[in-house]
Design a protein around this motif. Structure first.
Motif, short mmCIF file in Angstrom:
data_model
loop_
_atom_site.label_atom_id
_atom_site.label_comp_id
_atom_site.label_asym_id
_atom_site.label_seq_id
_atom_site.Cartn_x
_atom_site.Cartn_y
_atom_site.Cartn_z
N GLY A 132 0.84 -1.20 0.00
CA GLY A 132 0.00 0.00 0.00
C GLY A 132 0.87 1.24 0.00
N PHE A 133 0.21 2.41 0.09
CA PHE A 133 0.95 3.67 0.07
C PHE A 133 0.43 4.64 1.10
N GLY A 134 1.33 5.52 1.53
CA GLY A 134 0.91 6.69 2.26
C GLY A 134 1.29 7.87 1.40
N GLY A 135 0.44 8.90 1.36
CA GLY A 135 0.75 10.05 0.52
C GLY A 135 0.61 11.34 1.30
N ARG A 136 1.65 12.20 1.24
CA ARG A 136 1.59 13.45 2.01
C ARG A 136 1.47 14.65 1.08
N VAL A 137 0.65 15.60 1.49
CA VAL A 137 0.56 16.84 0.73
C VAL A 137 1.84 17.63 0.93
N MET A 138 2.09 18.60 0.03
CA MET A 138 3.33 19.37 0.15
C MET A 138 3.07 20.75 0.75
N ASP A 139 1.82 20.98 1.12
CA ASP A 139 1.52 22.26 1.76
C ASP A 139 0.74 22.00 3.04
N ASN A 140 -0.10 22.95 3.44
CA ASN A 140 -0.81 22.75 4.69
C ASN A 140 -2.23 22.23 4.50
N SER A 141 -2.53 21.78 3.31
CA SER A 141 -3.92 21.37 3.08
C SER A 141 -4.23 20.06 3.80
N GLU A 142 -5.50 19.76 3.86
CA GLU A 142 -5.98 18.58 4.58
C GLU A 142 -6.62 17.60 3.61
N PRO A 143 -6.62 16.34 3.87
CA PRO A 143 -5.87 15.72 4.95
C PRO A 143 -4.37 15.68 4.64
N ASN A 166 -3.89 7.42 3.06
CA ASN A 166 -3.32 6.08 2.95
C ASN A 166 -4.14 5.21 2.03
N SER A 167 -3.56 4.14 1.57
CA SER A 167 -4.33 3.17 0.78
C SER A 167 -5.50 2.68 1.61
N PRO A 168 -6.61 2.38 0.98
CA PRO A 168 -7.71 1.78 1.73
C PRO A 168 -7.34 0.34 2.10
N GLU A 169 -8.07 -0.22 3.01
CA GLU A 169 -7.79 -1.61 3.39
C GLU A 169 -8.15 -2.52 2.21
N THR A 170 -7.24 -3.36 1.84
CA THR A 170 -7.49 -4.30 0.77
C THR A 170 -7.09 -5.67 1.31
N PRO A 171 -7.34 -6.73 0.55
CA PRO A 171 -6.92 -8.04 1.06
C PRO A 171 -5.44 -8.08 1.40
N LEU A 172 -4.64 -7.24 0.73
CA LEU A 172 -3.20 -7.26 0.98
C LEU A 172 -2.76 -6.27 2.05
#
Ligand code: CTP
Ligand code: MN
Length: 566
Positions: free
Chosen positions: A210-221, A225-231
């Protein structure tokens, strides 16, 4: 496992269902000792509760009537369902459809999803070099080139480059959707992580799940993260654990932190033994899966109120599973710092000093309970003792629990005993360690109850001498192939087989907690068996030699055996 439903699917379902919750919804359970829950048995008439459900084993057992099994068995017996119906019901609960015989096993192997995730990680990683703004952000956060490579950090561009590159066929696009990378809005597809810095999340074996992804500014969220999948299940994975295991042959100590950036920065500064939870509270599953890698786990929390609350929650989660061979510590950071900021500010040595000086579990527990209590009054002392016992009672029986009780006695100068209602306890410890079959039985019990032990055994036990070794080896192999396996899932492999009953009885036996740790006890038993088998071979060959009927090859073999005997 039954033929028509692929066994991978059964495993998946059993790994994801919580047996305690499943049963509790039908038969209210009450917590009693350690990991176990109890109720009056729903399968026979009784007045005292002898029906036990183990959370860690994902297995139930009735000491009264012998009813036992995993989640599938429970539904079959309690809801009176047939096997496929029980699986169907469980699958529905976790939002999956049972694949029917038409679906080939291959389609279920998830291999294509692993491939898709891996390709996506590579794609994002390459994109980082194409995106000056993203690259500048990474640099501005002080992340080194080496770290970018080690963690395959990336960037998800806007627009449909991802779809153009990886989703050319219908099948490929479906896989991207299944892994949660690609979202659909009306007829348009878009990258879930677009315009975010990408942190690929690997499982223990280094496969991207899976992945986590971060914004590069102060925006939300801030993070997505990836949603829960079988993996991918957030409560199962720990970010960076794979990399930590890669660079350290041994992990004498493991640090659990809260953020991706924390893990990465610590690693960059030479503290390569941290792993991060994925934005959720620490789970027993995560902690338990670490027991085979390390003997010290340090939780790292912010010093603020939220951090204190999170720590207290983590304590409740681990109490029922604390093994004697693992030491826990709680590290609280100064206000407004996280491991990322702190290690950058004060460096490796100062940070590690904090780690080694962090409170132990018992210090943390006793000190927290002491807040607002005046031990010099009888009333205060009573409240303190009760509060402490309320926590200590959850610990598994063992040396650590006794030590805490002793500590409490000394602190309060009171003679305390924790009266635990006794359940029928059967010890499977071999009476005489030379008794071969009881040794095997003991090792088998340990293996069934703690399948992770299998990872430490490199070779099967030579079969044919000690009865039951074939079965032991078979279970060893199953447990070695799966990364994490509960007792309940393991037993699913033996449904309708003659060994099932015996294995189930070993699965519920109460093992007296070994003095010198589970692992060494287990390996010790195996070592003894190997020695016995070797001695047996030598004996047989010597007998043959006495009759003068040893071939030269056998003579050589005998010599070898005798040489390497000890
Ligand atoms: N998190 C999340 N979703 C959010 C915020 C946080 O999943 N909206 C998770 C992420 O796993 C993150 C962790 O919680 O790494 C800790 O969050 P936080 O302390 O806010 O972020 P940092 O790790 O400190 O990240 P950074 O330094 O980049 O701000
Ligand atoms: Mn941070």
């Amino acid at each position: 496992m039954a033929d028509h439903i692929p066994k991978e699917f059964l495993e998946l379902v059993l790994q994801r269902i919580d047996l305690v919750a499943l049963i509790d919804a039908r038969v209210p359970l009450r917590k009693k000792t350690g990991n176990n829950y109890f109720a009056c048995c729903p399968f026979h008439q009784e007045k005292t509760a002898s029906f036990s459900v183990s959370h860690s084993k994902q297995f139930y057992y009735c000491f009264g009537c012998g009813a036992h099994g995993n989640a599938i068995d429970f539904l079959m017996n309690y809801d009176r369902l047939r096997f496929p119906e029980a699986v169907e019901t469980l699958a529905k609960q976790i939002g999956m459809a049972v694949p029917h015989s038409k679906t080939s096993e291959k389609a279920l192997s998830f291999q294509h999803l692993y491939t898709t995730l891996d390709e996506a990680a590579a794609f994002y990683h390459a994109q980082l070099r194409q995106a000056p703004k993203a690259f500048a952000y990474i640099k501005q956060r002080g992340i080194s080139e080496e770290i970018i490579r080690t963690f395959r950090l990336g960037y998800a561009p806007r627009g449909d480059t991802l779809l153009q590159t990886l989703g050319k066929t219908e099948e490929a696009r479906k896989a991207l959707q299944e892994t949660g990378i690609l979202n659909q809005k009306d007829t348009r597809f878009y990258d879930r992580f677009h315009e975010r810095i990408i942190f690929p999340i690997d499982d223990r074996r280094g496969r991207c799940v899976g992945f986590g992804g971060r914004v590069m500014d102060n925006s939300e969220p801030k993070y997505l993260n990836s949603p829960e999948t079988p993996l991918f299940q957030k409560g199962h994975e720990l970010y960076g654990l794979h990399q930590a295991l890669q660079v350290n042959r041994q992990l004498p100590r493991l640090l659990i932190v809260e953020g991706y950036m924390d893990m990465i920065s610590l690693f960059q500064y030479g503290i390569t033994y941290a792993a991060a939870t994925l934005g959720t509270a620490t789970t027993a599953y995560q902690v338990q899966s670490l027991f085979r890698y390390t003997s010290e786990i340090v939780f790292c929390f912010d010093g603020d109120n939220a951090g204190r609350r999170a720590a207290w929650r983590a304590l409740q989660v681990i109490l029922p599973i604390v093994p004697d061979h693992v030491q826990f510590r709680f590290l609280f950071l100064p206000d407004n710092e996280d491991p990322d900021s702190l290690v950058r500010r004060e460096g490796k040595i100062a940070f590690e000093k904090r780690v080694t000086e962090a409170q132990t579990l018992s210090q943390y527990l006793f000190q927290t309970l002491m807040t607002d209590i005046d031990l010099s009054t009888v009333d205060g002392k009573t409240r303190y003792i009760n509060a402490a016992l309320e926590h200590i009672k959850h610990l598994p029986e063992g040396i650590f629990k006794n030590a805490l009780l002793t500590d409490l006695r000394q602190k309060t100068r009171t003679d305390i005993s924790l009266s635990v209602e006794k359940q029928s306890v059967v010890s499977t410890r071999p009476k005489t360690s030379s008794n071969r079959s009881s040794l095997l039985r003991y090792a088998l019990s340990l293996l069934i109850q703690f399948p992770d032990l299998a990872q430490h055994v490199t070779e099967p036990i030579p079969s044919g001498i000690i009865p039951g070794t074939e079965l032991f080896n078979q279970i060893l192999e199953i447990a070695q192939q799966k990364k994490t396996l509960s007792t309940g899932t393991l037993l699913e492999f033996f449904r309708t087989q003659p060994e099932e009953k015996w294995l189930a009885s070993l699965a519920q036996e109460e093992l007296s907690l070994p003095q010198n740790g589970l692992l060494s006890e287990f390996l010790g038993a195996i070592h003894k068996m190997r020695k016995q088998i070797k001695a047996h071979f030598i004996q047989k060959m010597l007998e043959k030699a006495a009759l003068g009927s040893l071939s030269s090859e056998e003579k050589h073999e005998l010599n070898q055996l005798i040489i390497e005997k000890e």
